[in-house]
Structures are given as C-alpha cells and as structure tokens.
Scaffold this motif. Structure first.
Motif, PDB file in Angstrom:
ATOM      1  N   ASN A  77       0.489  -1.171  -0.320  1.00 53.44           N
ATOM      2  CA  ASN A  77       0.655  -0.232  -0.007  1.00 53.44           C
ATOM      3  C   ASN A  77       0.929   0.979   0.089  1.00 53.44           C
ATOM      4  N   ARG A  78       0.844   1.490  -1.200  1.00 55.01           N
ATOM      5  CA  ARG A  78       2.521   2.789  -1.181  1.00 55.01           C
ATOM      6  C   ARG A  78       1.461   3.859  -1.052  1.00 55.01           C
ATOM      7  N   LEU A  79       2.722   4.484  -0.403  1.00 52.30           N
ATOM      8  CA  LEU A  79       1.854   5.993   0.255  1.00 52.30           C
ATOM      9  C   LEU A  79       2.270   7.054  -0.709  1.00 52.30           C
ATOM     10  N   HIS A  80       3.234   7.085  -1.328  1.00 55.97           N
ATOM     11  CA  HIS A  80       4.320   7.917  -1.942  1.00 55.97           C
ATOM     12  C   HIS A  80       3.786   8.102  -3.525  1.00 55.97           C
ATOM     13  N   PRO A  81       3.516   8.944  -4.112  1.00 54.73           N
ATOM     14  CA  PRO A  81       2.723   8.942  -5.482  1.00 54.73           C
ATOM     15  C   PRO A  81       3.760   7.826  -6.657  1.00 54.73           C
ATOM     16  N   ALA A  82       3.248   7.325  -7.078  1.00 51.58           N
ATOM     17  CA  ALA A  82       3.730   6.240  -8.438  1.00 51.58           C
ATOM     18  C   ALA A  82       4.101   7.264  -9.528  1.00 51.58           C
ATOM     19  N   ASP A  83       3.972   8.789  -9.402  1.00 49.79           N
ATOM     20  CA  ASP A  83       4.863   9.779 -10.664  1.00 49.79           C
ATOM     21  C   ASP A  83       5.766  10.078  -9.785  1.00 49.79           C
ATOM     22  N   PRO A  84       7.183   9.715 -10.473  1.00 44.78           N
ATOM     23  CA  PRO A  84       8.446  10.434  -9.503  1.00 44.78           C
ATOM     24  C   PRO A  84       8.325  12.350  -9.498  1.00 44.78           C
ATOM     25  N   VAL A  85       8.269  12.734 -10.733  1.00 41.89           N
ATOM     26  CA  VAL A  85       8.253  14.137  -9.983  1.00 41.89           C
ATOM     27  C   VAL A  85       7.549  14.113  -9.222  1.00 41.89           C
ATOM     28  N   LEU A  86       5.681  13.891  -8.828  1.00 45.51           N
ATOM     29  CA  LEU A  86       5.092  14.041  -7.858  1.00 45.51           C
ATOM     30  C   LEU A  86       5.798  14.261  -6.823  1.00 45.51           C
ATOM     31  N   ARG A  87       6.760  12.400  -6.913  1.00 46.84           N
ATOM     32  CA  ARG A  87       7.101  12.531  -5.420  1.00 46.84           C
ATOM     33  C   ARG A  87       8.967  12.705  -5.042  1.00 46.84           C
ATOM     34  N   PHE A 139      -7.075  15.054   1.415  1.00 43.19           N
ATOM     35  CA  PHE A 139      -4.927  15.296   1.984  1.00 43.19           C
ATOM     36  C   PHE A 139      -4.170  16.141   0.969  1.00 43.19           C
ATOM     37  N   PHE A 140      -2.832  16.146   0.919  1.00 45.36           N
ATOM     38  CA  PHE A 140      -1.886  16.946   0.956  1.00 45.36           C
ATOM     39  C   PHE A 140      -1.993  16.925  -1.086  1.00 45.36           C
ATOM     40  N   ASN A 141      -1.949  15.816  -1.153  1.00 44.99           N
ATOM     41  CA  ASN A 141      -2.084  15.593  -2.732  1.00 44.99           C
ATOM     42  C   ASN A 141      -3.730  15.017  -3.326  1.00 44.99           C
ATOM     43  N   GLY A 142      -4.785  15.495  -3.089  1.00 41.67           N
ATOM     44  CA  GLY A 142      -5.856  15.265  -3.046  1.00 41.67           C
ATOM     45  C   GLY A 142      -6.619  13.921  -2.291  1.00 41.67           C
ATOM     46  N   THR A 143      -6.649  12.567  -3.238  1.00 41.26           N
ATOM     47  CA  THR A 143      -7.123  11.955  -2.386  1.00 41.26           C
ATOM     48  C   THR A 143      -7.043  10.745  -1.581  1.00 41.26           C
ATOM     49  N   GLU A 144      -5.573  10.774  -1.840  1.00 34.81           N
ATOM     50  CA  GLU A 144      -4.474   9.936  -1.279  1.00 34.81           C
ATOM     51  C   GLU A 144      -3.672  10.078  -0.674  1.00 34.81           C
ATOM     52  N   PHE A 145      -3.587   9.768   1.042  1.00 36.27           N
ATOM     53  CA  PHE A 145      -3.358   9.806   2.220  1.00 36.27           C
ATOM     54  C   PHE A 145      -1.625   9.550   1.661  1.00 36.27           C
ATOM     55  N   SER A 146      -1.020  10.653   1.639  1.00 32.84           N
ATOM     56  CA  SER A 146       0.732  10.008   1.088  1.00 32.84           C
ATOM     57  C   SER A 146       1.745  10.545   2.071  1.00 32.84           C
ATOM     58  N   LEU A 147       3.029  10.260   2.783  1.00 37.55           N
ATOM     59  CA  LEU A 147       3.575  10.626   3.697  1.00 37.55           C
ATOM     60  C   LEU A 147       3.803  12.444   4.087  1.00 37.55           C
ATOM     61  N   VAL A 148       3.631  12.934   2.875  1.00 40.28           N
ATOM     62  CA  VAL A 148       3.925  14.416   3.135  1.00 40.28           C
ATOM     63  C   VAL A 148       2.315  14.479   4.358  1.00 40.28           C
ATOM     64  N   ASP A 149       1.257  13.863   4.392  1.00 41.61           N
ATOM     65  CA  ASP A 149       0.040  14.233   5.151  1.00 41.61           C
ATOM     66  C   ASP A 149       0.430  13.058   6.548  1.00 41.61           C
ATOM     67  N   ALA A 150       1.538  12.697   6.522  1.00 40.48           N
ATOM     68  CA  ALA A 150       2.041  11.399   7.909  1.00 40.48           C
ATOM     69  C   ALA A 150       3.255  12.983   8.652  1.00 40.48           C
ATOM     70  N   CYS A 151       3.816  13.208   7.623  1.00 39.57           N
ATOM     71  CA  CYS A 151       4.930  14.619   8.051  1.00 39.57           C
ATOM     72  C   CYS A 151       3.813  15.553   8.953  1.00 39.57           C
ATOM     73  N   TYR A 152       3.464  16.564   7.948  1.00 36.47           N
ATOM     74  CA  TYR A 152       2.531  17.432   8.145  1.00 36.47           C
ATOM     75  C   TYR A 152       1.719  17.527   9.796  1.00 36.47           C
ATOM     76  N   ALA A 153       0.920  16.276  10.117  1.00 37.51           N
ATOM     77  CA  ALA A 153      -0.039  16.533  10.867  1.00 37.51           C
ATOM     78  C   ALA A 153       0.443  16.161  12.032  1.00 37.51           C
ATOM     79  N   PRO A 154       1.667  15.839  12.446  1.00 42.19           N
ATOM     80  CA  PRO A 154       2.137  15.880  14.116  1.00 42.19           C
ATOM     81  C   PRO A 154       2.355  17.959  14.247  1.00 42.19           C
ATOM     82  N   LEU A 155       2.894  18.307  13.460  1.00 40.86           N
ATOM     83  CA  LEU A 155       2.882  19.539  13.496  1.00 40.86           C
ATOM     84  C   LEU A 155       1.718  20.562  14.402  1.00 40.86           C
TER      85      LEU A 155
END
Ligand SMILES: N[C@@H](CCC(=O)N[C@@H](CS)C(=O)NCC(=O)O)C(=O)O
Length: 232
Positions: A77-87, A139-155
């Motif tokens: 269940n990858r959280l990083h986006p598949a697109d390399p530029v977006l990633r 979420f940050f990227n739209g519909t999918e929860f990502s590592l960016v969401d995991a990073c910003y939630a605590p702050l």
C-alpha cells in the motif's frame, strides 16, 4: 521480529513514523523512553541520541523521513505517489515540514513576546509557500493519504494546541486550505492512534516545563509551580 519503534511520547518526528505504521497496518512494537533521562541502552543504540529509531532485526534506522521511506518501500500500500516528479516534490515538502516542525518547537521555548512573534511570522511565511500546494480535499495530494500528510499531521496538531493556549496563533484567514487540511488530519484514524492518550494535556505540561513566553497563557491551577525547567 516485528519492527520496534523507540519513542518519546511527545516527539513529532516519532509521531510521523507511528502514523505510517498505523496507516499501513504494520504489526510493530513500541518502546517509550524518557528523553529527560535516556536509558544507557538507548545511548548505545541511537547513533545521535535522538528518537525515532526503528529496529529491524539487527539493523537500526534513524531519521523519521528515512524510516518512513523504508516502511513505504518494504510494506504494501504505497503512500508515495507513483509519478516520479510528484514524488520528488512530495519529498521537498516533507523537508519543508521538518523546518516548520522546528519553528513549532521554537514557539514553545522562546522567552519573550517579540521572539515568539518573530518565530510565528517566519512560520506563517513558510505556510504562505505551502498554502498554494495543498490540495486539501481531503489530503495534501488530493484523495490519497501520503507521507506528506504523515509529516505535517504532528506539527499541525501541536499548532492546534498552541492556538488553544494562545488564541490567534493559528491564522485561519491567511491559510484557509492549510486549516481545512489540519481539521481533517486531526480526525484521521492513523493520526488519532499515533497520539498518546490525553496528548493535549501532556503537550501543555511540556510547554509549562519549557518556561517559554507561551507558558504564561496556560491555566496555572493545572500545573506544578515548582517544576524544574527542561526541554523534555
Ligand atoms: N531529524 C530528526 C529529528 C529527531 C529529533 O530531533 N528528535 C528529538 C525529540 S523530538 C530528540 O530525540 N532529541 C534528543 C536530543 O537532541 O538529545 C528526525 O527527523 O528523526
């Protein structure tokens, strides 16, 4: 052996990793330590004496964003986006999130109103840059929860607590998308599960102990007037 997370319950960097473990339903163990009195075994294990560290068999991983990349690569269940530029852009925003996390830390320790306002203004400028990149629905990227969401939630959670202590710290008009995103993240199951029970109370007790400018806005009847100043 299950991955073993070495944690301090109020560390936002540990919480990023806990969120990813929860979001990916990874079976794991957590060992809590007191950073004010770190045990000897931790000093030996952690290369820089910091949490989080993650033990995988005989390997020790450190740096929250590196640990999260590892977990994302190894477990389904990858959280990083598949697109390399977006990633790549997501990685840049995660780095930006680390800078924002340190600003939040500074808001808790700065001793004068002027220093506090200066740090807050620097944080709000960082948020100005972020605001236009947040999709925020939900979420940050739209519909999918990502590592960016995991990073910003605590702050964002800590910013929410700071705003409870000193209303006006959060600027809802200046950053409407970030604020909508914050409300969503605070209710998200992986974020809720990553938070210690009565997290807000623990965090406010820590602010009291840090003796910063903001501690004067805490409810004095709830705190020990003789507590010794300390970071953790
Ligand atoms: N860049 C590191 C930061 C980790 C960090 O600074 N953790 C703090 C607790 S929130 C810590 O362990 N501090 C102990 C110390 O500096 O002695 C990461 O992302 O993992």
């Amino acid at each position: 052996m299950k991955p073993r997370l070495i944690s301090y319950k109020l560390c936002p960097f540990v919480q990023r990793v806990a969120i990813v473990l929860n979001q990916k339903s990874i079976d794991h163990e957590i060992e809590y330590i007191d950073l004010a009195k770190p045990p000897g075994w931790f000093q030996e294990l952690s290369p820089f004496g910091k949490v989080p560290i993650l033990q995988i068999e005989s390997a020790v991983l450190w740096e929250s964003s590196v640990i999260n990349e590892y977990l994302d690569e190894v477990y389904p269940n990858r959280l990083h986006p598949a697109d390399p530029v977006l990633r790549a852009k997501n990685r840049s925003w995660i780095e930006h999130g680390s800078q924002c996390t340190w600003s939040i830390f500074d808001l808790g320790i700065k001793e004068t109103e002027q220093e506090f306002i200066e740090v807050l203004e620097r944080l709000l400028k960082k948020f100005d840059m972020l605001e236009s990149s947040v999709e925020g629905i939900p979420f940050f990227n739209g519909t999918e929860f990502s590592l960016v969401d995991a990073c910003y939630a605590p702050l964002l959670q800590r910013l929410h607590f700071l705003d409870e202590v000193r209303p006006g710290t959060v600027d809802r008009n200046r950053h409407p998308k970030i604020n909508a995103w914050m409300e969503i993240l605070l209710q998200h199951p992986a974020v809720q599960k990553s938070s210690a029970p009565r997290m807000g109370e623990h965090y406010k007790r820590l602010l009291w102990k840090r003796h910063g400018y903001i501690s004067q806005f805490l409810d004095k009847s709830q705190h020990d007037p003789n507590v010794q100043k300390g970071l953790y």
